[in-house]
Structure formats: C-alpha cells, structure tokens
Design an enzyme around this catalytic site. Structure first.
Site, PDB file in Angstrom:
ATOM      1  CB  THR A 199      -2.829  -3.474  -4.401  1.00 47.16           C
ATOM      2  OG1 THR A 199      -4.270  -3.577  -4.487  1.00 47.16           O
ATOM      3  CG2 THR A 199      -2.201  -4.836  -4.606  1.00 47.16           C
ATOM      4  N   GLY A 238      -2.896   2.257  -2.935  1.00 47.20           N
ATOM      5  CA  GLY A 238      -1.860   3.274  -3.180  1.00 47.20           C
ATOM      6  C   GLY A 238      -0.913   2.951  -4.315  1.00 47.20           C
ATOM      7  CB  THR A 239      -0.598   0.172  -6.796  1.00 47.31           C
ATOM      8  OG1 THR A 239      -1.972   0.238  -7.168  1.00 47.31           O
ATOM      9  CG2 THR A 239      -0.383  -1.019  -5.902  1.00 47.31           C
ATOM     10  N   GLY A 240      -1.317   3.123  -7.551  1.00 46.82           N
ATOM     11  CA  GLY A 240      -1.347   4.103  -8.640  1.00 46.82           C
ATOM     12  C   GLY A 240      -0.624   5.386  -8.253  1.00 46.82           C
ATOM     13  CB  CYS A 241      -0.844   7.562  -5.234  1.00 45.42           C
ATOM     14  SG  CYS A 241      -2.626   7.724  -5.173  1.00 45.42           S
ATOM     15  CE  LYS A 270      -1.914   3.738 -13.192  1.00 42.36           C
ATOM     16  NZ  LYS A 270      -2.304   4.630 -12.096  1.00 42.36           N
TER      17      LYS A 270
HETATM   18  N1  LIG Z   1      -0.585  -7.714  -7.502  1.00 41.13           N
HETATM   19  C1  LIG Z   1       0.355  -7.006  -8.115  1.00 41.13           C
HETATM   20  N2  LIG Z   1       1.609  -7.486  -8.218  1.00 41.13           N
HETATM   21  C2  LIG Z   1       2.575  -6.761  -8.834  1.00 41.13           C
HETATM   22  N3  LIG Z   1       2.372  -5.562  -9.381  1.00 41.13           N
HETATM   23  C3  LIG Z   1       1.138  -5.035  -9.312  1.00 41.13           C
HETATM   24  C4  LIG Z   1       0.053  -5.708  -8.681  1.00 41.13           C
HETATM   25  N4  LIG Z   1      -1.054  -4.920  -8.749  1.00 41.13           N
HETATM   26  C5  LIG Z   1      -0.676  -3.794  -9.399  1.00 41.13           C
HETATM   27  N5  LIG Z   1       0.638  -3.855  -9.759  1.00 41.13           N
HETATM   28  C6  LIG Z   1       1.422  -2.831 -10.424  1.00 41.13           C
HETATM   29  O1  LIG Z   1       1.225  -1.610  -9.705  1.00 41.13           O
HETATM   30  C7  LIG Z   1       1.273  -0.500 -10.587  1.00 41.13           C
HETATM   31  C8  LIG Z   1      -0.052   0.268 -10.456  1.00 41.13           C
HETATM   32  O2  LIG Z   1      -1.025  -0.431 -11.208  1.00 41.13           O
HETATM   33  P1  LIG Z   1      -2.585  -0.430 -10.990  1.00 41.13           P
HETATM   34  O3  LIG Z   1      -3.163  -0.861 -12.285  1.00 41.13           O
HETATM   35  O4  LIG Z   1      -2.887  -1.210  -9.777  1.00 41.13           O
HETATM   36  O5  LIG Z   1      -2.814   1.101 -10.704  1.00 41.13           O
HETATM   37  P2  LIG Z   1      -4.091   1.788 -10.126  1.00 41.13           P
HETATM   38  O6  LIG Z   1      -5.288   1.006 -10.546  1.00 41.13           O
HETATM   39  O7  LIG Z   1      -4.039   3.219 -10.484  1.00 41.13           O
HETATM   40  O8  LIG Z   1      -3.967   1.615  -8.592  1.00 41.13           O
HETATM   41  P3  LIG Z   1      -5.208   1.341  -7.634  1.00 41.13           P
HETATM   42  O9  LIG Z   1      -5.740  -0.021  -8.019  1.00 41.13           O
HETATM   43  O10 LIG Z   1      -4.519   1.359  -6.320  1.00 41.13           O
HETATM   44  O11 LIG Z   1      -6.185   2.449  -7.860  1.00 41.13           O
HETATM   45  C9  LIG Z   1       1.502  -1.105 -11.994  1.00 41.13           C
HETATM   46  O12 LIG Z   1       2.882  -1.103 -12.268  1.00 41.13           O
HETATM   47  C10 LIG Z   1       0.967  -2.513 -11.851  1.00 41.13           C
HETATM   48  O13 LIG Z   1       1.516  -3.382 -12.815  1.00 41.13           O
HETATM   49  C1  LIG Z   2      -6.867  10.818  -1.687  1.00 37.66           C
HETATM   50  C2  LIG Z   2      -6.762   9.668  -2.617  1.00 37.66           C
HETATM   51  N1  LIG Z   2      -6.133   9.806  -3.804  1.00 37.66           N
HETATM   52  C3  LIG Z   2      -6.039   8.760  -4.650  1.00 37.66           C
HETATM   53  C4  LIG Z   2      -6.589   7.531  -4.321  1.00 37.66           C
HETATM   54  C5  LIG Z   2      -6.487   6.373  -5.279  1.00 37.66           C
HETATM   55  O1  LIG Z   2      -5.472   5.566  -4.813  1.00 37.66           O
HETATM   56  P1  LIG Z   2      -4.685   4.465  -5.614  1.00 37.66           P
HETATM   57  O2  LIG Z   2      -5.175   4.474  -7.035  1.00 37.66           O
HETATM   58  O3  LIG Z   2      -3.240   4.791  -5.551  1.00 37.66           O
HETATM   59  O4  LIG Z   2      -5.012   3.207  -4.873  1.00 37.66           O
HETATM   60  C6  LIG Z   2      -7.232   7.401  -3.071  1.00 37.66           C
HETATM   61  N2  LIG Z   2      -7.782   6.239  -2.697  1.00 37.66           N
HETATM   62  N3  LIG Z   2      -7.311   8.478  -2.247  1.00 37.66           N
END
Ligand SMILES: Nc1ncnc2c1ncn2[C@@H]1O[C@H](COP(=O)(O)OP(=O)(O)OP(=O)(O)O)[C@@H](O)[C@H]1O
Ligand SMILES: Cc1ncc(COP(=O)(O)O)c(N)n1
Length: 305
Positions: free
Chosen positions: A247, A249-252, A200
């Site tokens: 943003t 929770g985007t990863g989960c 990602k």
């Molecule tokens: N500002 C944004 N606009 C559009 N898409 C986004 C944005 N930020 C993240 N994404 C998308 O969200 C998804 C998760 O990416 P990200 O790299 O943020 O994951 P993550 O780092 O695991 O999440 P987090 O930052 O919440 O821990 C990917 O498809 C990424 O391209």
């Molecule tokens: C319990 C728990 N699990 C995972 C994440 C990471 O969240 P994300 O990468 O989706 O922002 C979080 N903040 N808390």
C-alpha cells in the site's frame, strides 16, 4: 479517455477517438518530495494526474532515496530552488489546483502558502504528510505549527490519515479508534480553517466497533466532514478492505486524485468518490516489487471502464 469523464463532450469524443484534445486539460501542480522508488511523492502524484486526464506539474521540496523497505536518505532542496520552481510554473502555465505533500521545512510551508495566496489558486488540497511508513519525518516538528496556521486556512480540503489527525490535534496516539472518533476529530480539524476534512481510515483498527453505525470489518472507510450553515455534515466512503501489505503511496494517490477531480470541475463530494474508487483499484492491482511494501498500480482503473 480512460479514467474520469471530461466536462466537455467534444473533448471526450476526441479523446475517445484517440485524437488531440481540442481544449487544454486542467492543470494541477504538486509541491512535494521525490520518491526514487516511484511509489509515493511526486512520482505517485504525476502518475495519478496523467491517469485522471489533468496536466501535471511539480515543484520538488526534497529528494528521497527510497524503496519498498523504507527511506534511506533525505536530501532537502535549497529554499530558493523550491521557490523558483513554484514561481516558474505559476507565473507562466498557471494551475487550476495545487496539491501539497512532503513539505519538510517551515520555509516550504510558507512558500506554498504565499504562492497559493498570490496566484489565487482555486482548488487547494493539503495532504498533511508527517511521517513515512517507516517513521521517517517528512515534515519537521518545528513546521507543524506553520502547516496548521499558514496553509490549512487556504485548503479546500485537508486529507490526514488517522495517526496524522491525532498528531495535528495533540491527541494521544491511537485515540481515534472508531468512525465516530474519526468524524469528531475531523470536526476539530475544521476549526483550523480548511473548508473540508477528508480523514482516511486505512489505519483504523480492522475490528468492528459496536459503537459504529457501519460494520467496519472487511471495509476501508474514510470520512468527509464539512459545514452546512451552522451544522456539520459528514459522509462516509467505503470500499472493500484489500488484504495486501502493498500500500505504498495510498495517501499521495488519494490526495492527487481529489485534486484532479476538483481541477476538472467536479464538486468535492464527487472528486472524493472518484479518488476512492481510483485508489481502491490501484491497491487491488498493487505491484509486489522489492522485498518490502510494494506500490500501487496507477493504471488499474483503466480495466474498470
Ligand atoms: N488495504 C486497503 N484496502 C482498501 N483500501 C485501503 C487499504 N488501505 C488503505 N486504503 C484506502 O487508501 C486510502 C488512503 O488511506 P491511508 O489511511 O492508507 O492513507 P495514508 O496513511 O496517508 O497512506 P500511507 O499509509 O501510504 O501513508 C483511503 O481511502 C483508505 O481507505
Ligand atoms: C516523498 C514521499 N512523500 C510522501 C510519502 C508518504 O507516502 P504515502 O503516505 O502515500 O504512503 C513518502 N513515503 N515519500
């Protein structure tokens, strides 16, 4: 049904009509931590599963006291509690897909790997969650080796973000700066045994790099890398970069949406497509609740159909 198409046209028609589904829905288990703020972890996973028409189940590894400002406390659950939740679910209900998130300890990594193996889980999505946005460790340092050696080989796909990829590979922080770097890092991670790596790009620098084939400015770009015979294949996924800080929770959400797509029977490339458009819509409609980083709105995709 709003969300993704269902494979069985009769089920789809029944769902459109608001009646009870004739077939049971696909089943997905998340093994992850609880986020009291509702934006990430088990809560994000279950919201995503429900929205995408799969039956969601959970085995909780830890309870976090968390809000838009960060994580205030982490309470690990006893190992036997984690094991017993997984066992209860898989021995009776079963799962078409398992997704893992915050595992915290080496023992939880072993428990997840052993259950996936014993129950021959068809689709396995490993989100190698290492840290929360505020820097709190969601996987302890001593569990990283086990994650790579015990769990990655079972994965259909792993879904690291850019900083996680650096850490897993032992590369210096910030050494992944371009799409080419991302694809190369994903190829390296493939050596650890997953069938695919979906990296990602939310953390990539926003400036376009002259070395990239795709103009990265204003886009959020991810890459899927796998093998085609002896060759590698790579596919980029892009969507408009939404100018928001909300943003959480985007990863989960992304990993859970991929698991839902796979459980429905979609090929990985299509499951990733579904996840990308689902998460983009959810970020676009993110809720600015709390004083810090707000969470995604998982129902946003409904307005797109
Ligand atoms: N500002 C944004 N606009 C559009 N898409 C986004 C944005 N930020 C993240 N994404 C998308 O969200 C998804 C998760 O990416 P990200 O790299 O943020 O994951 P993550 O780092 O695991 O999440 P987090 O930052 O919440 O821990 C990917 O498809 C990424 O391209
Ligand atoms: C319990 C728990 N699990 C995972 C994440 C990471 O969240 P994300 O990468 O989706 O922002 C979080 N903040 N808390």
């Amino acid at each position: 049904m709003s969300g993704i198409r269902m494979k069985n046209p009769e089920s789809e028609a029944a769902a459109e009509a608001g009646s009870v589904l004739t077939d049971p829905p696909p089943r997905v288990l998340t093994i992850a931590g609880s986020d009291s703020g509702g934006g990430a972890g088990i809560q994000a996973d279950l919201k995503t599963f429900q929205e995408l028409g799969v039956y969601g189940m959970s085995a909780m590894t830890a309870v976090t006291s968390q809000n838009s400002l960060g994580i205030q406390a982490i309470y690990p659950l006893p190992e036997e509690t984690v094991e017993s939740q997984i066992e209860s679910v898989l021995s009776d209900i079963g799962a078409d897909a398992v997704k893992t998130g915050m595992l915290l300890t080496p023992t939880n990594v072993f428990l997840a790997a052993s259950a996936i193996d014993r129950y021959s889980i068809k689709h396995v999505v490993i989100d190698p969650v290492l840290h929360a946005k505020d820097g709190s460790a969601l996987l302890r340092q001593e569990a990283i080796a086990a994650l790579k050696s015990e769990l990655f080989p079972f994965a259909e796909v792993i879904t690291p973000n850019v900083p996680e990829a650096c850490e897993l590979l032992g590369w210096p922080a910030h050494s992944i700066r371009t799409l080419e770097d991302m694809a190369l890092a994903a190829q390296e991670l493939l050596q650890l045994g997953p069938q695919y790596v979906f990296m990602k790009g939310g953390h990539l620098p926003a400036d376009p790099s002259p070395s990239d084939e795709i103009e990265t400015q204003n886009l959020s770009i991810d890459v899927l890398v796998g093998r085609k015979g002896s060759e590698y294949f790579r596919e980029f996924y892009h969507a408009p970069r939404i100018p928001t800080k909300h943003t959480h929770g985007t990863g989960c959400t992304t990993a859970s949406a991929i698991a839902a797509g796979l459980a429905h029977g979609y090929p990985l490339v299509e499951a990733v497509n579904i996840a990308k458009s689902f998460v983009t819509a959810a970020i676009q409609s993110a809720v600015p609740l709390g004083c810090g980083i707000g969470s995604l709105w998982h129902a946003a995709h409904r307005n797109k159909h």
